[in-house]
Design a protein around this motif. Structure first.
Motif, PDB file in Angstrom:
ATOM      1  N   ASP A 202      81.106 -14.413  36.929  1.00 19.95           N
ATOM      2  CA  ASP A 202      80.983 -15.644  36.133  1.00 19.95           C
ATOM      3  C   ASP A 202      81.425 -15.378  34.693  1.00 19.95           C
ATOM      4  O   ASP A 202      81.338 -14.256  34.210  1.00 19.95           O
ATOM      5  CB  ASP A 202      79.511 -16.087  36.032  1.00 19.95           C
TER       6      ASP A 202
ATOM      7  N   ASN B 204      65.885 -17.765  37.005  1.00 19.63           N
ATOM      8  CA  ASN B 204      67.089 -17.583  36.172  1.00 19.63           C
ATOM      9  C   ASN B 204      67.202 -16.162  35.608  1.00 19.63           C
ATOM     10  O   ASN B 204      67.795 -15.956  34.561  1.00 19.63           O
ATOM     11  CB  ASN B 204      67.113 -18.600  35.027  1.00 19.63           C
TER      12      ASN B 204
ATOM     13  N   ASN C 256      83.306 -16.153  27.603  1.00 17.09           N
ATOM     14  CA  ASN C 256      83.872 -17.491  27.434  1.00 17.09           C
ATOM     15  C   ASN C 256      84.436 -17.673  26.035  1.00 17.09           C
ATOM     16  O   ASN C 256      84.041 -16.968  25.103  1.00 17.09           O
ATOM     17  CB  ASN C 256      82.748 -18.515  27.585  1.00 17.09           C
TER      18      ASN C 256
ATOM     19  N   GLU D 272      66.751 -20.167  26.980  1.00 13.42           N
ATOM     20  CA  GLU D 272      66.626 -20.737  28.316  1.00 13.42           C
ATOM     21  C   GLU D 272      67.973 -20.806  29.030  1.00 13.42           C
ATOM     22  O   GLU D 272      68.442 -21.895  29.409  1.00 13.42           O
ATOM     23  CB  GLU D 272      65.963 -22.118  28.233  1.00 13.42           C
ATOM     24  N   PRO D 273      68.629 -19.646  29.189  1.00 17.93           N
ATOM     25  CA  PRO D 273      69.937 -19.669  29.845  1.00 17.93           C
ATOM     26  C   PRO D 273      69.805 -20.068  31.321  1.00 17.93           C
ATOM     27  O   PRO D 273      68.739 -19.880  31.923  1.00 17.93           O
ATOM     28  CB  PRO D 273      70.402 -18.204  29.731  1.00 17.93           C
ATOM     29  N   GLY D 274      70.901 -20.596  31.862  1.00 14.24           N
ATOM     30  CA  GLY D 274      70.915 -20.898  33.290  1.00 14.24           C
ATOM     31  C   GLY D 274      70.645 -19.621  34.072  1.00 14.24           C
ATOM     32  O   GLY D 274      69.980 -19.629  35.096  1.00 14.24           O
TER      33      GLY D 274
ATOM     34  N   ASN E 224      74.052 -23.478  23.631  1.00  9.20           N
ATOM     35  CA  ASN E 224      74.646 -23.770  24.944  1.00  9.20           C
ATOM     36  C   ASN E 224      74.944 -22.512  25.763  1.00  9.20           C
ATOM     37  O   ASN E 224      76.054 -22.332  26.260  1.00  9.20           O
ATOM     38  CB  ASN E 224      75.944 -24.585  24.781  1.00  9.20           C
ATOM     39  N   VAL E 225      73.968 -21.633  25.846  1.00  2.53           N
ATOM     40  CA  VAL E 225      74.165 -20.399  26.607  1.00  2.53           C
ATOM     41  C   VAL E 225      73.792 -20.645  28.071  1.00  2.53           C
ATOM     42  O   VAL E 225      72.628 -20.854  28.396  1.00  2.53           O
ATOM     43  CB  VAL E 225      73.315 -19.245  26.013  1.00  2.53           C
ATOM     44  N   LYS E 226      74.814 -20.634  28.905  1.00  2.00           N
ATOM     45  CA  LYS E 226      74.537 -20.840  30.346  1.00  2.00           C
ATOM     46  C   LYS E 226      74.322 -19.485  31.019  1.00  2.00           C
ATOM     47  O   LYS E 226      73.396 -19.311  31.791  1.00  2.00           O
ATOM     48  CB  LYS E 226      75.695 -21.593  30.988  1.00  2.00           C
ATOM     49  N   ILE E 227      75.196 -18.535  30.691  1.00  4.91           N
ATOM     50  CA  ILE E 227      75.052 -17.192  31.276  1.00  4.91           C
ATOM     51  C   ILE E 227      74.947 -16.175  30.149  1.00  4.91           C
ATOM     52  O   ILE E 227      75.829 -16.098  29.271  1.00  4.91           O
ATOM     53  CB  ILE E 227      76.260 -16.828  32.157  1.00  4.91           C
TER      54      ILE E 227
ATOM     55  N   ASP F 180      78.431 -16.300  28.223  1.00  2.83           N
ATOM     56  CA  ASP F 180      78.366 -16.921  26.888  1.00  2.83           C
ATOM     57  C   ASP F 180      77.770 -15.987  25.835  1.00  2.83           C
ATOM     58  O   ASP F 180      78.045 -16.135  24.645  1.00  2.83           O
ATOM     59  CB  ASP F 180      77.519 -18.199  26.946  1.00  2.83           C
TER      60      ASP F 180
END
Ligand code: SAM
Length: 181
Positions: free
Chosen positions: A84, A67, A122, A41-43, A18-21, A87
């Motif tokens: 931001d 991205n 985070n 596939e990070p955001g 769950n890596v968004k950033i 992660d």
């Protein structure tokens, strides 16, 4: 089989969910950045480096992606570019293989960036450092990073050191930092 420290770093990077950033704190050739993009596939992935050569190589390797953002600045200035929550942060310390060995990561700026990155991380976020102590500046950097990490509260951070006991004492190793709050 895990024979090289870079194999281990890849396994640990892939393990983070769950890596968004994500932030590649030392882009270099861009190979680690590409690995993060393709496997997590990070955001959004930010990649820092101070060298023109690193910027050119990384951008060439990755190509235009929505991205991905390359930041040509020292990672110690992370707070000027990113607000931001993060992660995953990845460091591959030292100098760019095959180029000027004087342009290397240094303990003072590495620790300043780590301190800022920990604040931006985070809950359950992770930092992975691959540390090269086989050159003079790297040895100093390794010792000073460990002194800094030794001051982090155990209730707040889980820090794990991974090395090969049957390789040379100066062989590279990994430190993982997980944020608990
Ligand atoms: C060992 S290389 C990184 C290898 C890279 N991860 C790869 O996949 O090729 C270390 C990089 O850190 C960069 N560097 C040195 N000091 C830095 C700083 N203060 N901020 C950001 N990057 C820095 C160097 O220019 C060099 O490209």
């Amino acid at each position: 089989m895990i024979e090289k420290i870079t194999d281990l770093a890849k396994k640990i990077i892939k393990d983070q969910k769950n890596v968004k950033i994500a932030v590649d704190m030392t882009a270099g050739t861009g190979k680690d950045s590409l690995f993060i993009l393709e496997n997590l596939e990070p955001g959004l992935l930010y990649s820092f480096d101070i060298q023109d050569e690193a910027e050119r190589k990384t951008k060439n390797l990755i190509g235009p992606r929505k991205n991905f953002k390359f930041i040509k600045d020292g990672h110690q200035n992370i707070d000027k570019h990113i607000t931001d929550k993060i992660d995953l942060g990845v460091y591959n310390l030292g100098y760019l293989p095959g180029s000027d060995q004087q342009i290397t990561t240094r303990s003072q700026t590495t620790i300043e960036s780590l301190d800022k990155l920990l604040k931006l991380l985070n809950k359950n976020g992770r930092i992975i450092l691959t540390i090269y102590r086989g050159h003079k500046e790297g040895n100093k950097e390794a010792k000073e990073i460990e002194t800094y990490l030794g001051g982090l509260k155990e209730k707040d951070y889980a820090c794990l050191k991974l090395s090969f006991p049957n390789k040379e004492e100066t062989s590279p190793y990994i430190i993982i930092i997980d944020k608990k709050f």
